[in-house]
Design an enzyme around this catalytic site. Structure first.
Site, short mmCIF file in Angstrom:
data_model
loop_
_atom_site.label_atom_id
_atom_site.label_comp_id
_atom_site.label_asym_id
_atom_site.label_seq_id
_atom_site.Cartn_x
_atom_site.Cartn_y
_atom_site.Cartn_z
N LYS A 1 0.85 -1.19 0.00
CA LYS A 1 0.00 0.00 0.00
C LYS A 1 0.89 1.24 0.00
O LYS A 1 1.47 1.61 1.02
CB LYS A 1 -0.90 0.04 1.24
CG LYS A 1 -1.95 1.15 1.12
CD LYS A 1 -2.41 1.71 2.44
CE LYS A 1 -1.63 2.89 2.93
NZ LYS A 1 -1.62 4.10 2.10
N GLY B 1 6.50 5.31 8.80
CA GLY B 1 5.53 6.40 8.95
C GLY B 1 5.75 7.13 10.26
O GLY B 1 6.83 7.04 10.86
N SER B 2 4.72 7.82 10.70
CA SER B 2 4.85 8.62 11.92
C SER B 2 4.73 7.74 13.16
O SER B 2 4.23 6.61 13.09
CB SER B 2 3.76 9.68 11.93
OG SER B 2 2.50 9.04 11.99
N GLU C 1 8.63 16.36 16.20
CA GLU C 1 8.99 16.26 14.80
C GLU C 1 8.14 17.23 13.98
O GLU C 1 6.91 17.13 13.97
CB GLU C 1 8.77 14.82 14.29
CG GLU C 1 9.32 14.62 12.90
CD GLU C 1 9.12 13.20 12.37
OE1 GLU C 1 8.01 12.66 12.54
OE2 GLU C 1 10.06 12.65 11.77
N GLY D 1 2.57 4.28 13.81
CA GLY D 1 3.27 3.08 14.30
C GLY D 1 2.58 2.48 15.51
O GLY D 1 2.39 1.26 15.59
P1 NAD Z 1 2.03 8.49 8.05
O1 NAD Z 1 2.26 7.78 9.34
O2 NAD Z 1 0.96 9.50 8.00
O3 NAD Z 1 1.72 7.44 6.88
C1 NAD Z 1 2.60 6.39 6.56
C2 NAD Z 1 1.81 5.30 5.85
O4 NAD Z 1 0.94 4.68 6.79
C3 NAD Z 1 0.91 5.82 4.72
O5 NAD Z 1 0.90 4.89 3.65
C4 NAD Z 1 -0.45 5.88 5.40
O6 NAD Z 1 -1.53 5.79 4.49
C5 NAD Z 1 -0.40 4.66 6.31
N1 NAD Z 1 -1.31 4.69 7.47
C6 NAD Z 1 -1.79 5.76 8.12
N2 NAD Z 1 -2.57 5.36 9.14
C7 NAD Z 1 -2.59 4.00 9.14
C8 NAD Z 1 -3.20 3.01 9.96
N3 NAD Z 1 -3.97 3.34 10.99
N4 NAD Z 1 -2.98 1.71 9.67
C9 NAD Z 1 -2.18 1.36 8.65
N5 NAD Z 1 -1.58 2.26 7.83
C10 NAD Z 1 -1.77 3.57 8.08
O7 NAD Z 1 3.44 9.12 7.65
P2 NAD Z 1 3.81 10.06 6.41
O8 NAD Z 1 3.28 11.42 6.66
O9 NAD Z 1 3.47 9.37 5.14
O10 NAD Z 1 5.42 10.07 6.53
C11 NAD Z 1 6.10 10.89 7.42
C12 NAD Z 1 6.54 10.14 8.66
O11 NAD Z 1 7.31 9.00 8.27
C13 NAD Z 1 7.44 10.98 9.54
O12 NAD Z 1 7.12 10.78 10.89
C14 NAD Z 1 8.83 10.42 9.25
O13 NAD Z 1 9.78 10.61 10.26
C15 NAD Z 1 8.51 8.99 9.04
N6 NAD Z 1 9.59 8.34 8.28
C16 NAD Z 1 10.44 7.50 8.95
C17 NAD Z 1 11.49 6.90 8.28
C18 NAD Z 1 12.41 5.95 8.99
O14 NAD Z 1 13.08 5.19 8.32
N7 NAD Z 1 12.49 5.97 10.31
C19 NAD Z 1 11.67 7.16 6.92
C20 NAD Z 1 10.80 8.04 6.27
C21 NAD Z 1 9.75 8.62 6.96
#
Ligand code: NAD
Length: 522
Positions: A202, A255-256, A412, A260
């Site tokens: 996804k 993700g965030s 962040e 997580g």
């Molecule tokens: P996000 O958490 O909003 O989304 C990440 C993914 O998760 C998206 O595909 C989203 O649709 C999905 N998602 C959202 N809610 C969900 C749920 N309840 N269940 C399952 N999937 C869900 O993050 P974003 O805005 O896309 O990315 C930015 C974040 O990612 C920042 O916090 C950044 O630090 C983090 N990030 C971390 C790394 C790492 O390697 N540590 C790398 C890149 C980005």
């Protein structure tokens, strides 16, 4: 449709799209894309769609299926069915498909980078780097097909042999963010595939075209039907359904922190393997003995590269007081020289941020910093001159005189904002650097080897750089963070395989009699 024919059709579609597309220009019309399930390109069951638009200028890029639980179920069924055969394909042969994929990515590098500049917004040099990372990962993980090392150990008993081997787990749910739309899918999918797992992917809703292209090239490289499936749609509808599906054994999410935690909770009931790569609040330390010009280059790249939207972005700069004033002056001057613009324009240093919501969040932190008493040294505003109002641009922003416990130094922001924190000593710098809930990347600029080694030991992060910024990971070392940045796993390097395999220990007794471990040892 036979595979060869399907591949020809896909290649034809790609050639047609390329013909319509001049690098750096808008596509002549947009396309409607589909999910890829069980080897077929299909609409969402609901028939609903969503749009992908460019953060640089609002142009439409593509229309995608807004999928839901039923689509996820179909994709998981396909991946489950494909697993039985894929796990038995010899790993070197699986690796060969990854080599072909790496070559296809290399052939398409410029096209993908141009698309990334439009759909995600990063500047071309960085977009090329994003694709290159996936190329590197393809060749690295392709090579794993001939390694996938286990261990052999001696036995405590005579005439007995023992070894551990890596076994694939099954269906892997891959959920990715938008900020590295080609590299991050490669970090997850390529180790999962070479180990013999099948995938439901996804992509982020802000970068679905790049996710679709990634899968299209994997299919072209020769992945059998059902081994990889893509389901487009939101985190709530598609992501959650994937996490909760009983036949998905592994979830790999970047993700965030908030996402997580939600994923971990949802996966707990099914006792799934969950791999989380989450947020960061990374710090660069600059000591009195540092090469200041080098430090300024490292800070500008780390704080404002990708418009600050990297998990490894330097959103804090911890500076020893002896060089604080000089560093501040050089840094502000360097930030004010940066040119904002569309990522595909040659002279752009900083592209847009991903969407309006992100722009608002970043700007709200400028207000928070001011209210906390930090000194706004430059930036702090939405950029709207020279046509920038068509996209989402934020001026590179630096706060001075920041206290380590202020919100702008703790939370962040994920934008082009950094906070200068003055300190007296290395000890105080390390305390401040470690005094946040995240632990992804850290860096120190010093010419003193003893101080550098103390920092390597004491900085509580998964990655530490000496005399470089907080950015620059290579694919053959583990990537990930401590504390709230994750849950103890790593991507990249050999460590990535741990997420996607189970260890099996095998004991072979060739003595011809029953020998009991721990008992018949004399
Ligand atoms: P996000 O958490 O909003 O989304 C990440 C993914 O998760 C998206 O595909 C989203 O649709 C999905 N998602 C959202 N809610 C969900 C749920 N309840 N269940 C399952 N999937 C869900 O993050 P974003 O805005 O896309 O990315 C930015 C974040 O990612 C920042 O916090 C950044 O630090 C983090 N990030 C971390 C790394 C790492 O390697 N540590 C790398 C890149 C980005």
């Amino acid at each position: 449709m036979p595979r060869a024919e399907r591949r020809t059709t896909q290649r034809g579609a790609r050639l047609l799209r390329n013909a319509l597309y001049t690098p750096g220009m808008a596509l002549l019309g947009t396309k409607t894309y589909k999910n890829y399930i069980a080897g077929e390109w299909v609409d969402a069951v609901s028939g609903e769609t969503f749009e992908s638009t460019s953060p640089a200028n609002g142009e439409a890029i593509g229309t995608f299926p807004l999928s839901g639980e039923e689509d996820v179920e179909r994709a998981v069924d396909a991946a489950k069915a494909a697993f039985d055969e894929w796990r038995l394909v010899p790993a070197p042969k699986r690796g060969e498909i990854l080599f072909r994929f790496g070559q296809l990515l290399a052939d398409q590098k410029e096209d993908l980078a141009q698309l990334m500049a439009r759909e995600m917004g990063k500047v071309l040099a960085e977009a090329r780097g994003d694709v290159q990372e996936a190329i590197d990962m393809s060749f690295y993980m392709g090579g794993e097909g001939r390694r996938l090392f286990g261990q052999t150990t001696p036995s405590e008993l005579r005439d007995k042999f023992q070894m551990s081997v890596r076994m694939p787990i099954g269906v892997v749910g891959v959920i990715t963010p938008w900020n590295f739309p080609i590299a991050i899918p490669s970090w997850k999918m390529l180790p999962a595939l070479v180990a013999g797992n099948t995938i439901v992917f996804k992509p982020a809703t802000d970068t679905p075209t790049l996710g679709e292209r990634f899968v299209e090239l994997l299919v072209e490289a020769g992945l059998p039907t059902g081994v990889v499936n893509v389901v487009h749609g939101g985190g709530g509808a598609v992501g959650e359904a994937l996490v909760r599906h009983p036949d998905v054994r592994v979830i790999s999410l970047t993700g965030s922190r908030e996402t997580g935690v939600a994923v971990l909770k949802a996966a707990a009931e099914g006792l799934k393997h969950v791999h989380l790569e989450l947020g960061g609040k990374n710090a660069i330390i600059v000591l009195d003995d540092a090469d200041l010009d080098l430090a300024v280059d490292g800070i500008v790249w780390s704080a404002f590269g990708t418009s600050g939207q990297r998990c490894t972005a330097a959103s804090r700069v911890i500076v020893q007081r002896g060089v604080y004033a000089e560093l501040q002056g050089k840094l502000v001057a360097a930030a004010e020289r940066l040119r904002l613009g569309a990522g595909w324009e040659d002279d752009t240093d900083v592209g847009p941020v991903i969407n309006e919501q992100a722009l608002e969040k970043i700007h709200s932190y400028t207000g928070i910093g001011r209210d906390e008493g930090a000194k706004l040294l430059t930036g702090g505003e939405v950029a709207s001159d020279n046509g920038l109002d068509r996209g989402f641009y934020y001026r590179p922003t630096i706060f001075g005189d920041v206290e380590p416990d202020m919100r702008i130094a703790q939370e962040e922001i994920f934008g082009p904002t950094t906070a200068l924190i003055p300190v007296d000593s290395l000890d105080e710098a390390i305390r401040a650097a470690n005094g946040v809930k995240y632990g992804l990347s850290s860096s120190i600029f010093t010419r003193d080897v003893n101080k550098a080694f103390r920092a390597m030991r004491d900085l509580d992060t998964g990655i530490t750089y000496i005399n470089a910024g907080t950015i620059g990971a290579e694919v053959h070392l583990p990537f990930g963070g401590t504390k709230d940045t994750g849950n103890g796993h790593r991507e990249a390097g050999q460590a990535a395989l741990d997420v996607f395999t189970e260890w099996k220990s095998i004991y072979v007794d060739y003595s011809g009699r029953l020998q009991k471990a721990q008992i018949d040892t004399d």
